[in-house]
Design an enzyme around this catalytic site. Structure first.
Site, PDB file in Angstrom:
ATOM      1  N   LYS A 140       7.815  -3.098  -7.569  1.00 12.80           N
ATOM      2  CA  LYS A 140       7.211  -3.282  -6.210  1.00 12.80           C
ATOM      3  C   LYS A 140       7.082  -2.104  -5.635  1.00 12.80           C
ATOM      4  O   LYS A 140       6.044  -1.357  -5.934  1.00 12.80           O
ATOM      5  CB  LYS A 140       8.148  -4.247  -5.443  1.00 12.80           C
ATOM      6  CG  LYS A 140       8.232  -5.565  -5.900  1.00 12.80           C
ATOM      7  CD  LYS A 140       9.235  -6.707  -5.128  1.00 12.80           C
ATOM      8  CE  LYS A 140       9.232  -8.020  -5.366  1.00 12.80           C
ATOM      9  NZ  LYS A 140       9.600  -8.234  -6.721  1.00 12.80           N
ATOM     10  N   SER A 156      12.613 -12.249   0.732  1.00 12.98           N
ATOM     11  CA  SER A 156      11.339 -12.134   0.355  1.00 12.98           C
ATOM     12  C   SER A 156      10.401 -12.948   1.279  1.00 12.98           C
ATOM     13  O   SER A 156       8.897 -12.398   1.154  1.00 12.98           O
ATOM     14  CB  SER A 156      10.987 -12.402  -1.254  1.00 12.98           C
ATOM     15  OG  SER A 156      11.581 -13.649  -1.506  1.00 12.98           O
ATOM     16  N   HIS A 175      12.902  -6.136  -2.531  1.00 16.01           N
ATOM     17  CA  HIS A 175      12.124  -5.684  -1.379  1.00 16.01           C
ATOM     18  C   HIS A 175      12.735  -4.657  -0.525  1.00 16.01           C
ATOM     19  O   HIS A 175      11.930  -4.201   0.645  1.00 16.01           O
ATOM     20  CB  HIS A 175      11.590  -6.755  -0.710  1.00 16.01           C
ATOM     21  CG  HIS A 175      10.832  -7.880  -1.405  1.00 16.01           C
ATOM     22  ND1 HIS A 175       9.362  -7.734  -1.470  1.00 16.01           N
ATOM     23  CD2 HIS A 175      11.012  -9.130  -2.273  1.00 16.01           C
ATOM     24  CE1 HIS A 175       8.933  -8.586  -2.014  1.00 16.01           C
ATOM     25  NE2 HIS A 175       9.841  -9.384  -2.538  1.00 16.01           N
TER      26      HIS A 175
END
Length: 392
Positions: free
Chosen positions: A239, A180, A208
């Site tokens: 996300k 990240s 991610h």
């Protein structure tokens, strides 16, 4: 009230060192631009990779769910808080991830805690990359298993740890899929090969990578064609998916065990209908609109090339996470403040989130940015970078 003077002393020292940061309230939705203190600025700090937080289909699904099922569920999943929509979504998520089953948690953080704290005993060992996410680190702190750390993406170091762990009942290797802070991708083919060689389980946190890598955003495992060779996949729904929550995608046995033993699952109220319905719709959008991922990668590469051409250090990034490494903590925050002054919201990241001497401004491009916005951002980076003597 007396008693917390020691906390104030530490806060005062942080402010003196230039690393104290206040929360920054946004006054608009989470788009390519946002309004802060009545000023429109380019957003480069959001995890909203695909622009799904404001997608009309997700918003409509949330509104309809609230109207039909209410604002909340009123219970934990194991008592009275499992609605049919929860199980339908988990079945669709498992199909999307090419796994037998999936289980949804309140966040990716709690998903990692549940897996690591409940699946291992003192007879086992967990082997973790040194730069894994804080949720993995905290999950490991909760386990009774032995712990080993291997050097970041260093396969020799990982193999040494596996050899040293031959006498444990189970060996679980844990890695982020995409890291990240640096934006690099874990070498999963090599990790999987070592795990198979030494009979170890493997767990990948794809927070991610979900919605970013792999076919239709299925993640790092699918990106490397490793479906059916990774035992546990953990990810977020907050996300690229654009809503809220985390998930564990694995076997039916892992799902059922976590239902009975995963404390974050057992002791947290289930997601409200709005969240579940919006997440369910997001999976369909990923299937229906793959062009969003194509735009994301085009934009990410455009900004990355532009920053590097200006002379900025973007480290080892391979993904839409592109750090601009400054080094000094105070200067990194000054750089962030200067960027905001010039119309770009890109947050500074310093110790303890990254190592001392590795402070940075971390940027994340989305599919919703236009080339014009990215050019404006690059102009701001050039101006701020030269003023602070980060670039020449």
């Amino acid at each position: 009230m007396k008693g917390f003077e020691y906390l104030q002393d530490e806060l005062d020292q942080m402010e003196q060192d230039g690393v104290y940061r206040s929360l920054v309230p946004l006054e608009t939705d989470q788009g390519a631009t946002v309004t802060i203190n009545a000023k429109k600025v380019i957003q480069l700090s959001s995890n909203n990779y695909l622009g799904l937080t404001t997608h009309p289909r997700l918003k409509l699904a949330a509104v309809r769910a609230a109207d039909q099922y209410g604002a909340g569920t009123g219970s934990v999943r194991t008592i009275a808080g499992t609605f049919t929509m929860h199980e339908q979504f988990e079945q669709e998520l498992a199909k999307f991830k090419h796994t037998e089953a999936a289980l949804v948690f309140q966040s990716g953080f709690t998903a990692n805690q549940a897996v690591l704290a409940s699946l291992l005993t003192k007879e086992d060992v967990v082997i973790s990359d040194e730069l894994n996410h804080a949720s993995i680190i905290d999950g490991i702190r909760l386990t009774k298993a032995a712990r080993k750390i291997y050097k970041h993406v260093d396969m020799n170091s990982l193999e040494e740890a596996l050899i040293e762990s031959k006498d444990y009942r189970k060996k679980l290797v844990v890695t982020d899929g995409v890291f990240s802070m640096d934006g690099n991708i874990a070498p999963l083919p090599e990790i999987v090969a070592l795990c198979e060689k030494y009979d170890a389980l493997i767990m990948v946190d794809d927070a991610h990578a979900s919605g970013v890598l792999g076919e239709n955003g299925r993640g790092t495992v699918n990106h490397f064609n490793l479906d059916d060779r990774v035992h546990i996949q953990v990810g977020t729904l907050s996300k690229a998916v654009g809503v809220l929550g985390g998930y564990v995608a694995s076997t039916r046995a892992v799902r059922e065990y976590l239902i009975h033993k995963g404390r974050p699952f057992l002791f947290s109220t289930s997601h409200p209908p709005t969240v579940t319905a919006a997440c369910q719709e997001a999976i369909q959008v990923l299937l229906d609109e793959p062009e969003r991922i194509e735009r994301l990668w085009f934009n990410a590469n455009y900004l990355k090339r532009g920053l590097e051409k200006l002379g900025f250090d973007t480290g080892i990034s391979e993904t839409p996470i592109t750090p601009v490494i400054v080094g000094d903590e105070k200067k990194a925050h000054e750089f962030s403040d200067k960027l905001l002054q010039y119309g770009v919201f890109a947050q500074g990241i310093a110790f303890p989130t990254v190592k001392k001497g590795q402070a940075r401004v971390r940027t994340i491009v989305t599919s919703e940015h236009t080339i014009d916005l990215l050019d404006q951002a690059l102009e701001a980076f050039e101006k701020a970078g030269k003023e602070l003597k980060i670039i020449k």
